[in-house]
Structure formats: structure tokens, C-alpha cells
Design a protein around this motif. Sequence first.
Motif, PDB file in Angstrom:
ATOM      1  N   LEU A 112       8.750 -17.289   2.314  1.00 43.84           N
ATOM      2  CA  LEU A 112       9.691 -16.233   0.944  1.00 43.84           C
ATOM      3  C   LEU A 112       8.820 -15.286   0.228  1.00 43.84           C
ATOM      4  O   LEU A 112       7.341 -15.726   0.073  1.00 43.84           O
ATOM      5  CB  LEU A 112      10.321 -17.445   0.068  1.00 43.84           C
ATOM      6  N   ARG A 113       9.416 -14.992  -0.183  1.00 44.11           N
ATOM      7  CA  ARG A 113       8.720 -13.856  -1.081  1.00 44.11           C
ATOM      8  C   ARG A 113       9.834 -12.787  -2.324  1.00 44.11           C
ATOM      9  O   ARG A 113      10.593 -12.435  -1.449  1.00 44.11           O
ATOM     10  CB  ARG A 113       8.067 -12.348   0.337  1.00 44.11           C
ATOM     11  N   ARG A 114       9.469 -12.880  -2.995  1.00 41.15           N
ATOM     12  CA  ARG A 114       9.856 -12.156  -4.554  1.00 41.15           C
ATOM     13  C   ARG A 114      11.150 -12.441  -4.102  1.00 41.15           C
ATOM     14  O   ARG A 114      12.125 -11.755  -3.904  1.00 41.15           O
ATOM     15  CB  ARG A 114       9.800 -10.489  -3.696  1.00 41.15           C
ATOM     16  N   GLY A 115      11.530 -14.297  -3.723  1.00 37.00           N
ATOM     17  CA  GLY A 115      13.322 -14.376  -3.905  1.00 37.00           C
ATOM     18  C   GLY A 115      14.016 -14.822  -2.438  1.00 37.00           C
ATOM     19  O   GLY A 115      15.103 -14.539  -2.701  1.00 37.00           O
ATOM     20  N   LYS A 116      13.048 -13.692  -1.865  1.00 34.91           N
ATOM     21  CA  LYS A 116      14.464 -13.440  -0.801  1.00 34.91           C
ATOM     22  C   LYS A 116      13.386 -13.704   0.963  1.00 34.91           C
ATOM     23  O   LYS A 116      12.082 -13.693   0.882  1.00 34.91           O
ATOM     24  CB  LYS A 116      15.135 -12.374  -0.372  1.00 34.91           C
ATOM     25  N   PRO A 117      13.910 -13.799   1.998  1.00 32.10           N
ATOM     26  CA  PRO A 117      13.435 -14.314   3.135  1.00 32.10           C
ATOM     27  C   PRO A 117      11.835 -13.120   3.718  1.00 32.10           C
ATOM     28  O   PRO A 117      12.299 -11.932   3.131  1.00 32.10           O
ATOM     29  CB  PRO A 117      14.157 -13.723   4.334  1.00 32.10           C
ATOM     30  N   THR A 118      11.045 -13.634   3.777  1.00 25.32           N
ATOM     31  CA  THR A 118       9.672 -12.708   3.983  1.00 25.32           C
ATOM     32  C   THR A 118      10.286 -11.114   4.974  1.00 25.32           C
ATOM     33  O   THR A 118      11.033 -12.227   5.646  1.00 25.32           O
ATOM     34  CB  THR A 118       8.405 -13.127   4.384  1.00 25.32           C
ATOM     35  N   CYS A 119       9.547 -10.475   5.307  1.00 25.41           N
ATOM     36  CA  CYS A 119      10.161  -8.973   6.099  1.00 25.41           C
ATOM     37  C   CYS A 119       9.916  -9.567   7.966  1.00 25.41           C
ATOM     38  O   CYS A 119      11.049  -9.378   8.274  1.00 25.41           O
ATOM     39  CB  CYS A 119       9.048  -8.182   5.781  1.00 25.41           C
ATOM     40  N   HIS A 120       9.076 -10.225   8.003  1.00 27.81           N
ATOM     41  CA  HIS A 120       9.338 -10.972   9.258  1.00 27.81           C
ATOM     42  C   HIS A 120      10.479 -12.156   9.670  1.00 27.81           C
ATOM     43  O   HIS A 120      10.851 -12.137  10.745  1.00 27.81           O
ATOM     44  CB  HIS A 120       7.634 -11.666   9.795  1.00 27.81           C
ATOM     45  N   VAL A 121      10.386 -12.252   8.643  1.00 26.51           N
ATOM     46  CA  VAL A 121      12.156 -13.631   9.073  1.00 26.51           C
ATOM     47  C   VAL A 121      13.032 -12.294   9.021  1.00 26.51           C
ATOM     48  O   VAL A 121      13.462 -13.402  10.170  1.00 26.51           O
ATOM     49  CB  VAL A 121      11.913 -14.894   7.239  1.00 26.51           C
ATOM     50  N   ALA A 122      13.173 -12.035   8.044  1.00 27.40           N
ATOM     51  CA  ALA A 122      14.297 -10.501   7.813  1.00 27.40           C
ATOM     52  C   ALA A 122      14.267 -10.106   9.924  1.00 27.40           C
ATOM     53  O   ALA A 122      15.376 -10.102   9.932  1.00 27.40           O
ATOM     54  CB  ALA A 122      14.381 -10.107   6.786  1.00 27.40           C
ATOM     55  N   PHE A 123      13.179  -9.213   9.922  1.00 28.93           N
ATOM     56  CA  PHE A 123      13.377  -8.094  10.809  1.00 28.93           C
ATOM     57  C   PHE A 123      12.726  -8.756  12.111  1.00 28.93           C
ATOM     58  O   PHE A 123      12.752  -7.644  13.019  1.00 28.93           O
ATOM     59  CB  PHE A 123      12.922  -7.096   9.946  1.00 28.93           C
ATOM     60  N   GLY A 124      11.896  -9.857  12.103  1.00 30.60           N
ATOM     61  CA  GLY A 124      10.803  -9.771  13.642  1.00 30.60           C
ATOM     62  C   GLY A 124       9.717  -9.289  12.711  1.00 30.60           C
ATOM     63  O   GLY A 124       9.175  -8.239  12.200  1.00 30.60           O
ATOM     64  N   GLU A 125       8.665 -10.186  13.719  1.00 29.98           N
ATOM     65  CA  GLU A 125       7.125 -10.215  13.207  1.00 29.98           C
ATOM     66  C   GLU A 125       7.365  -8.199  13.897  1.00 29.98           C
ATOM     67  O   GLU A 125       6.087  -8.019  13.477  1.00 29.98           O
ATOM     68  CB  GLU A 125       6.704 -10.405  13.708  1.00 29.98           C
TER      69      GLU A 125
END
Length: 295
Positions: free
Chosen positions: A98-111
Motif C-alpha cells: 500500500l502506498r498513497r492509499g492505493k496498491p504499490t506500483c509493483h502490485v498494480a503493474f508487476g515487479e
Amino acid sequence: MHPDVAWGLWSKERARRVESVIDNLLPPSAEHPQRLHEAMRYAVLGGGKRVRALLAYAAGELTDADARAVDRAAAAVELMHAYSLIHDDLPCMDDDVLRRGKPTCHVAFGEATALLAGDALQSFAFEALAGGALRDPRQAASVLAHAAGSRGMAGGQAIDLGCADKTLDLSELERMHRLKTGALIRAAVRLGADCGQAMDADGNDALLRYASAVGLAFQVVDDVLDVEGTAQSLGKTAGKDAVQRKSTYVTLLGLAAARERIETLHVAARTTLTGFGTGARRLLELADWIVARTH
Ligand code: IPE
Ligand code: IPE
Ligand code: MG
Ligand code: MG
Ligand code: MG
């Protein structure tokens, strides 16, 4: 904007301003490779307190730079910061979801895409800065590079990762904080000031002492909020430092002494500004806000 405008209005206006500068500079999501551009925009736009940009604008006011002259320097430090957050959240680092109230970048887009988005945002920070109105562009590039490198943020992150499960002493902990967070905050202040009139050596020295104090205070507050905040209030997972057995000001000193340290740094930051007069108003307000923040 009128100089008498209140802090709340000023900070909101400047935060919106840097958001729009970054939005206009970044490649559109529709540009190939779309997924990378989307991930970059996801990580840097639509969130964050914009503290580093505000510090750059505030330091620019001290040296009579108008906001337009500071825009790219402010964008550059936020782009660099967003890159550092993407990498900080990766599974090989803090493994946060979680980052800035939303899924972290790697969670949203892949590592792999998150890794590249971080790389590209770091490069983009220099591209943004290169088009800016700094007094000495070569010096500015060197300030930003130093702040992000192994003698700055990346070095501090290396110490952070290396210290899990062992207890740092106070001077090692302070050194880590001054590098991982303080370095980019010092650069934000320096770059903002360098968009305006040159200052004498005493002025430069006082400004550096201000930036060092607020930079360290910022990370000590982050350590306290990790214990006292919630995912809801912080927009990121709370309690991570204890779970990952990190050395922080709270683990080393306890909450009360960590708070005292913050107040000492706050007073130090305010004191260094006394010689500057009204031009330092926003820097003073930022010091007050940084130590009192709840997220
Ligand atoms: C978080 O920085 C990481 C640290 C260096 C402590 P911020 O608290 O400035 O994060 P955003 O930009 O507001 O999300
Ligand atoms: C991160 O410190 C510092 C960076 C260089 C990004 P933290 O790991 O404590 O930051 P948060 O708590 O995840 O925002
Ligand atoms: Mg970390
Ligand atoms: Mg982290
Ligand atoms: Mg933290």
C-alpha cells in the motif's frame, strides 16, 4: 500569488501546481510503451504530500525566484522521490503493498514494470531539471545526482536494508536517516534556492542547516507515525518497522525521546532562519508543518 496568503492556501496551490507541471512533462499513458508510461504516471501523480516540492518553492521564495522559475526543480525532486518509493516498496526491499492509499506500483503493474518505472522516473527527474531555470544547471545536476546516489538516498537505503535484525547505535541511525531521507530534502531546498538570486556564504550555510534539521526531523516523524498511525491515516501500511525489525528512532529511544528529538530539530530549523526575515516565511511554516504532520 499574494505574499499574505495563508499557509493552507499556499501549500495547496503549490501542490496542485507541481502536480500539473509533472502531468504536462511526463509522456502520456497512450505513448508506447504504454504500460511503462502508465506505471510512471500511477506512481507519481494523484498522491503524496509534495513536501519536497513545497520545500523547493519555499526556498525559491527566499531567493526571490517566482514559482514559474522553480517549477522544474520542484518536479525533479518529486520525480526522484517517487522513484525511491517504488523501489522502497519492492519485495526485495520493504515489500509493501500500500502506498498513497492505493496498491504499490509493483502490485498494480508487476515487479519488472515497477522496477523500470522507477528507473525511468529517476532519469526523467534529470530531464525535467535540465529544462529548468536554474542559475547553474551543471551544479544543479550534480546536487540532484549526489542526493540520489550512494552518498545520499541509495546509500541510506543500503544501510537500512543491512541493519534489519541488528541494532544501530544512535550515530549510525542518524547517519542512515540523513542519507536515505535527508539527502533529497536538502537537495530540494538547495535547488529551489538556486532558482533565484545567489546568497552569501552565511546565507547558504544557514539554509543548509535548516534543510538538514527538517530532513532529519521528517524521517524521525516517519518512524513515529509508523508506530502511531494507521493504514487509513497514512495511506501506507503501519507498523512495518517493528515487523521488519528495523532500527528506528522509536526502537532506539522510545516514543517520548523520539518526540523530544523532533522538537529539538524543529527549534534548530526555526533558529537557523532568524537572519532571513520575511522571505523565510514559507520555510518556517514548512518546518512547523513537517513536525506536526499526522500522515
Ligand atoms: C515517505 O515520504 C518516505 C520517506 C522518505 C519517509 P513522504 O512521507 O514524503 O511520502 P509522500 O510523498 O507524501 O507519499
Ligand atoms: C524510505 O523510508 C526512504 C526512501 C528513500 C524511500 P521508509 O521505508 O521508512 O519509507 P516508508 O515508511 O516506506 O514510506
Ligand atoms: Mg524503507
Ligand atoms: Mg518503506
Ligand atoms: Mg517509514
